[in-house]
Structures are given as C-alpha cells and as structure tokens.
Motif scaffolding. Structure first.
Motif, mmCIF file in Angstrom:
data_model
loop_
_atom_site.group_PDB
_atom_site.id
_atom_site.type_symbol
_atom_site.label_atom_id
_atom_site.label_comp_id
_atom_site.label_asym_id
_atom_site.label_seq_id
_atom_site.Cartn_x
_atom_site.Cartn_y
_atom_site.Cartn_z
ATOM 1 N N LEU A 1 15.513 -78.083 4.763
ATOM 2 C CA LEU A 1 14.532 -77.836 3.347
ATOM 3 C C LEU A 1 15.735 -77.549 2.600
ATOM 4 C CD1 LEU A 1 10.938 -78.052 4.544
ATOM 5 C CD2 LEU A 1 11.341 -79.938 3.667
ATOM 6 N N CYS A 2 16.123 -76.714 2.749
ATOM 7 C CA CYS A 2 17.071 -76.033 1.461
ATOM 8 C C CYS A 2 18.244 -77.300 1.374
ATOM 9 C CB CYS A 2 17.262 -74.917 2.270
ATOM 10 S SG CYS A 2 16.407 -73.131 2.348
ATOM 11 N N ALA A 3 18.964 -78.032 2.028
ATOM 12 C CA ALA A 3 20.001 -78.709 1.827
ATOM 13 C C ALA A 3 19.549 -80.114 1.081
ATOM 14 C CB ALA A 3 20.914 -79.161 3.353
ATOM 15 N N LEU A 4 18.291 -80.115 1.650
ATOM 16 C CA LEU A 4 17.557 -81.383 0.476
ATOM 17 C C LEU A 4 17.223 -80.925 -0.773
ATOM 18 C CD1 LEU A 4 15.836 -83.559 3.096
ATOM 19 C CD2 LEU A 4 18.034 -83.578 2.225
ATOM 20 N N SER A 5 16.061 -79.395 -0.915
ATOM 21 C CA SER A 5 15.859 -79.332 -2.033
ATOM 22 C C SER A 5 17.314 -78.603 -3.414
ATOM 23 C CB SER A 5 15.109 -78.141 -1.860
ATOM 24 O OG SER A 5 14.135 -78.376 -1.162
ATOM 25 N N SER A 6 18.087 -78.552 -2.366
ATOM 26 C CA SER A 6 19.140 -78.526 -3.043
ATOM 27 C C SER A 6 20.222 -79.382 -3.655
ATOM 28 C CB SER A 6 20.752 -77.902 -2.349
ATOM 29 O OG SER A 6 19.662 -76.259 -2.189
ATOM 30 N N PHE A 7 19.887 -80.611 -2.707
ATOM 31 C CA PHE A 7 20.420 -81.831 -3.191
ATOM 32 C C PHE A 7 19.870 -82.892 -3.830
ATOM 33 C CE2 PHE A 7 20.352 -86.498 -2.728
ATOM 34 C CZ PHE A 7 22.126 -86.880 -1.983
ATOM 35 N N MET A 8 17.709 -82.358 -3.846
ATOM 36 C CA MET A 8 17.875 -83.139 -5.107
ATOM 37 C C MET A 8 17.813 -82.740 -6.417
ATOM 38 S SD MET A 8 15.038 -85.609 -3.232
ATOM 39 C CE MET A 8 13.852 -85.357 -4.317
ATOM 40 N N PHE A 9 17.332 -81.134 -6.325
ATOM 41 C CA PHE A 9 17.798 -80.567 -7.861
ATOM 42 C C PHE A 9 18.799 -80.296 -8.387
ATOM 43 C CE2 PHE A 9 13.200 -80.851 -5.702
ATOM 44 C CZ PHE A 9 12.594 -81.730 -6.846
ATOM 45 N N GLY A 10 20.495 -80.147 -7.709
ATOM 46 C CA GLY A 10 21.038 -79.174 -7.818
ATOM 47 C C GLY A 10 22.202 -80.132 -8.870
ATOM 48 N N TRP A 11 22.757 -79.308 -9.762
ATOM 49 C CA TRP A 11 23.848 -80.023 -10.792
ATOM 50 C C TRP A 11 25.113 -80.573 -10.660
ATOM 51 C CZ3 TRP A 11 22.960 -80.397 -16.224
ATOM 52 C CH2 TRP A 11 24.424 -79.756 -17.270
ATOM 53 N N HIS A 12 25.000 -81.292 -10.292
ATOM 54 C CA HIS A 12 26.658 -82.304 -10.933
ATOM 55 C C HIS A 12 26.312 -82.609 -8.867
ATOM 56 C CE1 HIS A 12 29.945 -84.192 -11.926
ATOM 57 N NE2 HIS A 12 30.484 -83.713 -10.493
ATOM 58 N N VAL A 13 25.427 -82.769 -8.194
ATOM 59 C CA VAL A 13 25.263 -82.614 -6.919
ATOM 60 C C VAL A 13 26.354 -84.084 -7.073
ATOM 61 C CG1 VAL A 13 24.282 -83.423 -4.864
ATOM 62 C CG2 VAL A 13 23.305 -81.738 -6.375
ATOM 63 N N HIS A 14 27.278 -84.322 -5.430
ATOM 64 C CA HIS A 14 27.946 -85.225 -5.079
ATOM 65 C C HIS A 14 26.710 -86.505 -3.977
ATOM 66 C CE1 HIS A 14 32.319 -84.755 -6.765
ATOM 67 N NE2 HIS A 14 31.385 -83.745 -6.993
ATOM 68 N N GLU A 15 26.942 -87.876 -4.225
ATOM 69 C CA GLU A 15 26.340 -88.053 -2.985
ATOM 70 C C GLU A 15 26.795 -87.640 -1.559
ATOM 71 O OE1 GLU A 15 30.370 -90.190 -3.597
ATOM 72 O OE2 GLU A 15 28.727 -89.131 -5.068
#
Length: 526
Positions: A368-382
């Motif tokens: 969930l931490c990984a997904l939440s950071s992926f969902m809302f993070g800044w300049h996230v790479h695919e």
C-alpha cells in the motif's frame, strides 16, 4: 518439461526455472536498449575516471549521476571489470559510445547480478503458508510464486530490453522481506538500509519498515486485545536498529559529508525542478487529473468559456513536456503531492501499528505504501509499479482476494510498460511475453483457488479484456490515421489513463481489504 515433474522436495525445479529465464535473458541481448543504457555507461565512466569529489558534480553528459552513493560504488566496481572488455566505454567524453563489447558487458552485468534476485526468491518461497498443498508440483504455491517472480514480465522487459538493474535491487528488497518473515529483524533492517543507499525510490516503502520494526520488534509484547504493551519497549533493540541505520548511512554518505557536498548530492537525488509527471505519464492519479484537465479545457474552448490565447503554451495536456501548467484545474506543486502521498499512506500505517497481524500485515502495508507513493508521488516513473507488483506476488498465492488484486494490478501495470518498447522488432516480443505471463498467472492462480469463488467478476473481466482492443487501436489502427502527426501523444494518453483506472481500482480494493480486516479483528477481540 521434465524439470516440472521432479519431486517437490528437491530444488531441481527451482534451478530449472532460474536457468530457463537466464537463457531467455541471453536471447534478449541484441534487442533494443533505451537511453538508460547510455546513462549507466556514463556512470561507469564517471566513477572510473574521476575522484569521488567530482562524482556528483560531473555534467559533461546530460545523464548525470543521480543515484545514492552505494550505487555509484557499484558502478565503480563494475568499471574495473568493464575495462577488460572495452576501455573506450570508460571515457567520459565518449558520449553515446557504443560497441559490441560494451553491449555484452552491460547486458551480462545485469544478468549476473540477478543471482541475488534468484536467492531472494528462493528465500521468499520458504515463507509461504503451506496449507494449500497439492500432489502436482506445478500447483504448489511455492512453484507458482517462483514463476511469478523469476519470470516476471515487467522485470524482463525493463531490465533485459529497456536496460536497468531492477532485478538486483528487487532482490535486496525481497531478501529483506524474507528475513522479516523469518524473524531475523536485524538482518532485514540492515538489508533495507543498504537498499535505500542503492536507490532512494525505496523511500516509498520506508514507513512500512519503520512502523513494523518499531511495533513488532522494539515492543516485545502486546495486550490480549492486540494493542501495544508500552512497558515492553526495548531500548536495546531501538539502539541496535538506530546503530544499523547510522553505520550504513555513515558508510554511504560519510565521504560526501567530509567533502561538504551533501547539498549537491541531495540536489541530484531529489530534482524537484522536473515536472509533475514523467515524459510518459505514469498510470496514476495525476494521469487521471491531467486527462480531466484536458477534457475540461476542450469543453471550455468549445463553449467559449476559455480564451485560446490565454491557455499556457507549456501545458502538460498539450503533449509530452515536463514543465507545465494545467489549463483549468489548479497546477500541482511538489508539496501538494507530498501531502497527498502522506494522507494516502497514513491509514495503512495506522493499521500496522494498532493491529500488526504479523509479517503479512507488514507486507500488505508495504504494498500500500508503494502503491500510494506511485499514485500520488511527484514525477513518478511508470517502472515504479514494480515496487508493488513484486511483493504483491507473495500475497497472491495465499489468499484468493489477494490473487484477484494481484492479477488486476500486474496485468494493467505490466501493460502500462508497453510504451517503453516502441520499436517495431520488439512489438511481437513484448506482446508474446506478456500474453504468456498473464495467461500463466491467471490460470495458475485460478487452479490454486479453484475451490473458492471465481477470481474476477464481470466488470473486472470486461476491463481486463479491454486491454486487447486498446493495444490494437494504439499499435495498429492509430498509426494509419491522420491524427498520428497532429496528436502523436494520444496512444500514450489512452494507455496511461486506461491503466490508471485499473491500478487505482487495485489500490482501492487492497485498501478496503486491509481496513476491513483490521476493523473485523478489533471487533472480534472486543
């Protein structure tokens, strides 16, 4: 096939799987490689040719060193082997240098360092709940998990075609997780601390590690209702964990602290001057936000609510740019994404603190931490979706509900990586590999949980089947239209937005599962 009929008690089947995927990786050596190939070649040259005091200042190439020091030292070690292959690849001024020997060296450096990943997968298989057993080797959870991890489609195309070292780094993460399952908390903490200084993207999951180790290791007992016993706090364990973090950090950052270069190092590691989204929108909340902004801007122009002359020329929604302003919706700052990420992470962290539920509770929190950071993070790479897919694989072979979430997440997450391989020769490779992995994942998990209700409802089935028409439209129909020149970004936008829906759904469903489990457990205790 003979390897699959071996007795499950031996490890021959695991060796066969590892050998098979290694041979496949060797076959992929001549395929397309991205600019990341030149990035890592340049890092080899920087660390080999320059003193440490210049590593994070060197800017001859645009591909400057922007990973933590342990990875720089990793490149330094590789460079001393690389010189026996082709000395010219270590020349800083040989920008975009390429040779057959350079290709072989860099490809094999990824393949060989995957040995750590193999070991980590083997250790993770020991942690699987053995309740679901079968006489058939191929129906055993350990075998299925081994295939899901060793033959992971995302790792194959990102590392062995596109080119990166995610397998080696994921091996560190999985080995750390395995050690926590085995109650070897100090080893798990050490491995994760080392991992953070190899690649700082793993800060995404640091809250799960911090809270779990504090709650389940530093506090040695719980009350009958599951809440923490404050008098069980162990100062010795806290000091031990703190010492591990301090020593690893000192070893990594110490030389740069001594050189008074920490501001420069951090400016490289956290380049907030980049835009909200990567050049190709990662399939997350901001992709949906950007798409909504585009839709509202089009509607506004049609209804003449917006002045075309006042629309920002650097709009993200006008194509593939990094610095931008939204047209209708408020533009998003790095601080806003940080706040959104923290808000998204907090419920899972609270559940981990108030109802730990052992290592599996930790693993759900980590995903969930990984997904939440992926969902809302800044300049996230695919590619960051792999941080959630790989640990979710472990959960998928133990519960049917987790298997469903995994299959939706992995199918949409893997498909979202397709734009990374945009050259024609790789098109049949990526389609075939993804089909093989997806069909195996769904069929094996359906067989494993055949005594339970179907893994997918009609809505989920329709959504996943929709990836087929989407691929046909993006790869075969769109290039034949007149829109190809005027709107070249449309296939990327469609892929990103469609996959964002699936990943958001998987994230929400996993969250509901975790929060419901936490609430139900508390109710039963009362």
């Amino acid at each position: 096939m003979a390897a699959f009929t071996l007795a499950a008690s031996g490890d021959h089947w695991f060796s066969a799987l590892a050998l098979g995927v290694t041979l496949l990786k060797c076959l992929l050596i001549p395929t397309y490689h991205s600019t990341d190939f030149e990035v890592h070649r340049n890092w080899l040259a920087i660390t080999h040719s320059l003193p440490i005091s210049q590593w994070y200042y060197e800017a001859t190439s645009e591909w400057t060193l922007d990973y933590p020091p342990f990875f720089a030292w990793f490149e330094y070690a590789l460079s001393h082997i690389a010189k026996y292959f082709d000395q010219e690849m270590l020349n800083i001024h040989n920008l975009n240098y390429f040779s057959s020997r350079t290709l072989l060296f860099q490809r094999f450096s990824v393949i060989l360092t995957d040995a750590l990943f193999f070991y980590a997968v083997h250790e993770c298989c020991k942690c699987i709940d053995g309740k679901k057993t079968s006489k058939e080797l191929t129906e055993k959870p350990k075998f299925i998990l081994s295939v899901l991890l060793l033959w992971n489609f995302g790792l194959l195309i990102v590392d062995h075609i596109h080119f990166q070292y995610n397998g080696f780094l994921s091996g560190l993460m999985l080995l750390s997780i395995a050690r926590l399952f085995q109650k070897r908390h100090m080893e798990g903490a050490f491995l994760f601390a080392v991992l953070l200084h190899f690649k700082h993207i793993y800060l995404y999951v640091a809250p799960a590690y911090g809270i779990y180790l504090l709650r389940s290791y530093c506090f040695t007992a719980s009350k009958p209702d599951g809440t923490v016993r404050w008098d069980s706090f162990s100062f010795v364990r806290v000091i031990s964990l703190g010492l591990i973090v301090f020593l690893v950090s000192a070893l990594s950052l110490g030389p740069f602290i001594a050189l008074n270069q920490m501001p420069q190092v951090f400016s490289r590691l956290f380049p907030f001057k980049r835009g909200l989204c990567h050049a190709y929108w990662a399939p997350n909340f901001w992709a949906l936000y950007n798409a909504l902004d585009k839709a509202l801007s089009v509607i506004g122009l049609e209804l003449k609510f917006l002045d075309p002359n006042q629309i920002p020329r650097a709009s993200m929604t006008s194509g593939l740019v990094q610095q931008f302003q939204h047209t209708v919706l408020p533009s998003v700052s790095p601080l806003a994404t940080l706040i959104c990420t923290l808000i998204a992470i907090l419920p899972s962290v609270f559940c981990l603190w108030f109802k730990p539920q052992g290592p599996r509770g930790f693993l759900r929190c980590l995903v969930l931490c990984a997904l939440s950071s992926f969902m809302f993070g800044w300049h996230v790479h695919e590619k960051a979706i792999l941080l959630a897919i790989l640990p979710m694989s472990i959960l998928s072979v133990e519960k049917a509900g987790d298997a469903t979430i995994f299959l939706i997440l992995t199918t949409t997450g893997h498909y979202s990586l397709f734009p990374l391989l945009f050259t024609a020769p790789e098109l049949p490779i990526k389609i075939l590999l993804m089909l093989l992995f997806t069909v195996y994942s769904i069929s094996s998990l359906k067989t494993l949980f055949r005594k339970e209700k179907p893994l997918f409802n009609w809505m989920e089935t329709v959504y996943l089947l929709g990836l087929g028409p989407l691929e046909v439209c993006c790869e075969f129909i769109f290039p034949l239209t007149s829109w190809k020149l005027k709107y070249p970004f449309i296939p990327l936008l469609l892929t990103s937005v469609y996959c964002a829906v699936g990943i958001t759904y998987a994230w929400a469903r996993l969250y509901v599962s975790v929060l419901t489990g936490c609430f139900v457990s508390k109710t039963k205790k009362q």
